[in-house]
Design a protein around this motif. Structure first.
Motif, PDB file in Angstrom:
ATOM      1  N   GLY A 210       0.818  -1.216   0.000  1.00  0.00           N
ATOM      2  CA  GLY A 210       0.000   0.000   0.000  1.00  0.00           C
ATOM      3  C   GLY A 210       0.846   1.258   0.000  1.00  0.00           C
ATOM      4  O   GLY A 210       0.593   2.198  -0.771  1.00  0.00           O
ATOM      5  N   HIS A 211       1.859   1.283   0.841  1.00  0.00           N
ATOM      6  CA  HIS A 211       2.718   2.464   0.897  1.00  0.00           C
ATOM      7  C   HIS A 211       3.578   2.606  -0.355  1.00  0.00           C
ATOM      8  O   HIS A 211       3.771   3.703  -0.866  1.00  0.00           O
ATOM      9  N   ARG A 212       4.056   1.506  -0.856  1.00  0.00           N
ATOM     10  CA  ARG A 212       4.900   1.552  -2.056  1.00  0.00           C
ATOM     11  C   ARG A 212       4.139   2.100  -3.260  1.00  0.00           C
ATOM     12  O   ARG A 212       4.638   2.932  -3.998  1.00  0.00           O
ATOM     13  N   HIS A 213       2.920   1.605  -3.449  1.00  0.00           N
ATOM     14  CA  HIS A 213       2.178   1.980  -4.658  1.00  0.00           C
ATOM     15  C   HIS A 213       1.278   3.197  -4.489  1.00  0.00           C
ATOM     16  O   HIS A 213       0.988   3.869  -5.485  1.00  0.00           O
ATOM     17  N   TRP A 214       0.841   3.489  -3.284  1.00  0.00           N
ATOM     18  CA  TRP A 214      -0.140   4.559  -3.140  1.00  0.00           C
ATOM     19  C   TRP A 214       0.362   5.717  -2.286  1.00  0.00           C
ATOM     20  O   TRP A 214       0.353   6.864  -2.727  1.00  0.00           O
ATOM     21  N   THR A 215       0.832   5.448  -1.084  1.00  0.00           N
ATOM     22  CA  THR A 215       1.246   6.529  -0.186  1.00  0.00           C
ATOM     23  C   THR A 215       2.449   7.282  -0.725  1.00  0.00           C
ATOM     24  O   THR A 215       2.436   8.506  -0.809  1.00  0.00           O
ATOM     25  N   PHE A 216       3.495   6.560  -1.075  1.00  0.00           N
ATOM     26  CA  PHE A 216       4.750   7.197  -1.466  1.00  0.00           C
ATOM     27  C   PHE A 216       5.032   7.109  -2.958  1.00  0.00           C
ATOM     28  O   PHE A 216       6.058   7.592  -3.422  1.00  0.00           O
ATOM     29  N   SER A 217       4.135   6.489  -3.718  1.00  0.00           N
ATOM     30  CA  SER A 217       4.271   6.368  -5.177  1.00  0.00           C
ATOM     31  C   SER A 217       5.692   6.002  -5.583  1.00  0.00           C
ATOM     32  O   SER A 217       6.324   6.677  -6.392  1.00  0.00           O
ATOM     33  N   ALA A 218       6.180   4.914  -5.030  1.00  0.00           N
ATOM     34  CA  ALA A 218       7.562   4.496  -5.269  1.00  0.00           C
ATOM     35  C   ALA A 218       7.629   3.247  -6.148  1.00  0.00           C
ATOM     36  O   ALA A 218       8.626   2.531  -6.125  1.00  0.00           O
ATOM     37  N   ALA A 219       6.585   3.007  -6.922  1.00  0.00           N
ATOM     38  CA  ALA A 219       6.533   1.788  -7.738  1.00  0.00           C
ATOM     39  C   ALA A 219       7.649   1.748  -8.774  1.00  0.00           C
ATOM     40  O   ALA A 219       8.029   0.675  -9.236  1.00  0.00           O
ATOM     41  N   ASP A 220       8.200   2.909  -9.123  1.00  0.00           N
ATOM     42  CA  ASP A 220       9.284   2.946 -10.101  1.00  0.00           C
ATOM     43  C   ASP A 220      10.646   2.607  -9.472  1.00  0.00           C
ATOM     44  O   ASP A 220      11.620   2.403 -10.179  1.00  0.00           O
ATOM     45  N   GLN A 221      10.703   2.529  -8.149  1.00  0.00           N
ATOM     46  CA  GLN A 221      11.953   2.186  -7.477  1.00  0.00           C
ATOM     47  C   GLN A 221      12.092   0.671  -7.376  1.00  0.00           C
ATOM     48  O   GLN A 221      11.118  -0.055  -7.354  1.00  0.00           O
ATOM     49  N   LYS A 222      13.282   0.202  -7.314  1.00  0.00           N
ATOM     50  CA  LYS A 222      13.565  -1.231  -7.242  1.00  0.00           C
ATOM     51  C   LYS A 222      13.175  -1.795  -5.870  1.00  0.00           C
ATOM     52  O   LYS A 222      13.435  -1.182  -4.847  1.00  0.00           O
ATOM     53  N   HIS A 223      12.575  -2.986  -5.895  1.00  0.00           N
ATOM     54  CA  HIS A 223      12.220  -3.664  -4.643  1.00  0.00           C
ATOM     55  C   HIS A 223      13.458  -3.935  -3.799  1.00  0.00           C
ATOM     56  O   HIS A 223      13.392  -3.882  -2.576  1.00  0.00           O
ATOM     57  N   ARG A 224      14.575  -4.220  -4.448  1.00  0.00           N
ATOM     58  CA  ARG A 224      15.777  -4.534  -3.673  1.00  0.00           C
ATOM     59  C   ARG A 224      16.261  -3.327  -2.873  1.00  0.00           C
ATOM     60  O   ARG A 224      17.050  -3.464  -1.949  1.00  0.00           O
TER      61      ARG A 224
END
Length: 122
Positions: free
Chosen positions: A51-65
């Motif tokens: 939820g935070h990765r995709h919505w709160t902080f919009s960090a979906a373009d950053q690498k999971h690692r």
């Protein structure tokens, strides 16, 4: 920032509900509250991270690692505070384990937001 705090709150409430429900379901099955709390943390972490990765902080373009280990570190740090506070409330107050858990989960939210915003999803 205001919108981000609102999103953080919405995701946090969803994760908190999952966390609380897992504890409330696990304790009658024989797990002690502090052990059920660990299981609940691991399950609710998924709700929180995605939820935070995709919505709160919009960090979906950053690498999971990059983001996953950082957010996990934040979450574990918050959980350590959670578990200690929960243990203290269970030992030194007459609060029901469910009420004590709500207080603890709400109490660590601010620390999690700050560390997530400043480090985990940057």
């Amino acid at each position: 920032m205001k919108e981000q705090i609102g999103r953080f709150g919405a995701v946090g409430i969803a994760a908190m509900c999952v966390h609380w429900l897992v504890v409330v379901a696990a304790v009658p099955l024989g797990l002690v509250p502090l052990v059920a709390n660990v299981l609940a943390f691991l399950i609710a972490f998924q709700v929180s991270y995605w939820g935070h990765r995709h919505w709160t902080f919009s960090a979906a373009d950053q690498k999971h690692r990059k983001t996953a280990p950082r957010f996990f570190a934040v979450a574990v740090g918050s959980f350590v505070v959670n578990e200690i506070a929960y243990a203290l409330l269970l030992k030194y107050t007459a609060l029901d384990y469910r009420v004590a858990l709500v207080l603890v989960l709400g109490g660590v939210a601010g620390m999690t937001f700050f560390l997530s915003r400043q480090w985990a999803f940057r």
